[in-house]
Motif scaffolding. Sequence first.
Motif, PDB file in Angstrom:
ATOM      1  N   ARG A   1      23.083   1.970  17.477  1.00  0.00           N
ATOM      2  CA  ARG A   1      23.197   1.340  18.794  1.00  0.00           C
ATOM      3  C   ARG A   1      23.462  -0.161  18.670  1.00  0.00           C
ATOM      4  O   ARG A   1      24.192  -0.728  19.456  1.00  0.00           O
ATOM      5  CB  ARG A   1      21.935   1.566  19.600  1.00  0.00           C
ATOM      6  CG  ARG A   1      21.948   2.871  20.341  1.00  0.00           C
ATOM      7  CD  ARG A   1      20.869   2.797  21.399  1.00  0.00           C
ATOM      8  NE  ARG A   1      21.445   3.155  22.655  1.00  0.00           N
ATOM      9  CZ  ARG A   1      21.099   4.223  23.336  1.00  0.00           C
ATOM     10  NH1 ARG A   1      20.179   5.010  22.898  1.00  0.00           N
ATOM     11  NH2 ARG A   1      21.667   4.484  24.475  1.00  0.00           N
TER      12      ARG A   1
ATOM     13  N   GLN B   1      25.881  -0.122  30.047  1.00  0.00           N
ATOM     14  CA  GLN B   1      25.434   1.053  29.328  1.00  0.00           C
ATOM     15  C   GLN B   1      24.762   1.963  30.355  1.00  0.00           C
ATOM     16  O   GLN B   1      24.050   1.481  31.243  1.00  0.00           O
ATOM     17  CB  GLN B   1      24.458   0.658  28.232  1.00  0.00           C
ATOM     18  CG  GLN B   1      24.137   1.786  27.303  1.00  0.00           C
ATOM     19  CD  GLN B   1      23.464   1.301  26.028  1.00  0.00           C
ATOM     20  OE1 GLN B   1      23.657   0.165  25.615  1.00  0.00           O
ATOM     21  NE2 GLN B   1      22.692   2.160  25.437  1.00  0.00           N
TER      22      GLN B   1
ATOM     23  N   ALA C   1      26.834   5.272  22.160  1.00  0.00           N
ATOM     24  CA  ALA C   1      26.301   4.889  23.460  1.00  0.00           C
ATOM     25  C   ALA C   1      27.289   5.334  24.533  1.00  0.00           C
ATOM     26  O   ALA C   1      28.419   5.714  24.234  1.00  0.00           O
ATOM     27  CB  ALA C   1      26.103   3.376  23.520  1.00  0.00           C
ATOM     28  N   ARG C   2      26.856   5.270  25.764  1.00  0.00           N
ATOM     29  CA  ARG C   2      27.738   5.561  26.898  1.00  0.00           C
ATOM     30  C   ARG C   2      27.930   4.261  27.666  1.00  0.00           C
ATOM     31  O   ARG C   2      26.957   3.673  28.141  1.00  0.00           O
ATOM     32  CB  ARG C   2      27.110   6.591  27.838  1.00  0.00           C
ATOM     33  CG  ARG C   2      26.989   7.953  27.253  1.00  0.00           C
ATOM     34  CD  ARG C   2      26.235   8.861  28.218  1.00  0.00           C
ATOM     35  NE  ARG C   2      25.897  10.093  27.574  1.00  0.00           N
ATOM     36  CZ  ARG C   2      26.408  11.260  27.923  1.00  0.00           C
ATOM     37  NH1 ARG C   2      27.244  11.348  28.920  1.00  0.00           N
ATOM     38  NH2 ARG C   2      26.048  12.342  27.271  1.00  0.00           N
ATOM     39  N   LEU C   3      29.168   3.839  27.760  1.00  0.00           N
ATOM     40  CA  LEU C   3      29.496   2.616  28.482  1.00  0.00           C
ATOM     41  C   LEU C   3      30.389   2.977  29.662  1.00  0.00           C
ATOM     42  O   LEU C   3      31.266   3.833  29.538  1.00  0.00           O
ATOM     43  CB  LEU C   3      30.221   1.633  27.569  1.00  0.00           C
ATOM     44  CG  LEU C   3      29.493   1.257  26.286  1.00  0.00           C
ATOM     45  CD1 LEU C   3      30.382   0.386  25.417  1.00  0.00           C
ATOM     46  CD2 LEU C   3      28.192   0.540  26.604  1.00  0.00           C
TER      47      LEU C   3
ATOM     48  N   ALA D   1      22.197  -2.486  30.914  1.00  0.00           N
ATOM     49  CA  ALA D   1      22.109  -1.054  31.195  1.00  0.00           C
ATOM     50  C   ALA D   1      21.808  -0.843  32.669  1.00  0.00           C
ATOM     51  O   ALA D   1      20.955  -1.529  33.240  1.00  0.00           O
ATOM     52  CB  ALA D   1      21.025  -0.409  30.349  1.00  0.00           C
TER      53      ALA D   1
END
Length: 162
Positions: free
Chosen positions: A2, A18, A89-91, A130
């Motif tokens: 990460r 994020q 990760a999810r962006l 995030a």
Amino acid sequence: MRRLVALIFVLLASACYQVDGETVAASASIRVDGVKDGRYRRPDGVEVRVRWNEGEKQYDVASPDGPTGKARAARLAPGLFLVQYLDAARLTLMAAPKGDDVVLFFADKVAEPRLLKAHGLGLKPGPINALTGPARAVADFYKDLAVSGEFREGERLIYLGG
């Protein structure tokens, strides 16, 4: 891992968030007219290869020294797209093709808190901020942002050729 992703995208941090959930479902992902397959330079100077994967209905994004990621796009408004980038990760971010490049957009600092509150989202500061809350609320946040026009042009992915 990460931390590596956060460092890679540090220059994109103002344009993306994020997220935990899936903001662009595979079934909703489209190929964006104007986004060419080929090499792009990210704002951090790293070159990536972007290729539309028809079978998976998403973009494959490969960097020379890192893992391959996936990107999905969905139309928010004419010329504006919600993009979710997935690797470690999810962006999620808002983008649009401009000439051969891809421009990233970020929420006005005045509008951001109001829109976050309207959608019941929280903001957790970090190298990449995030968004906390349901993925559907994140997508709705971006829809309202696109319609409101309360966003600014940020960095670009520069097209380098095929």
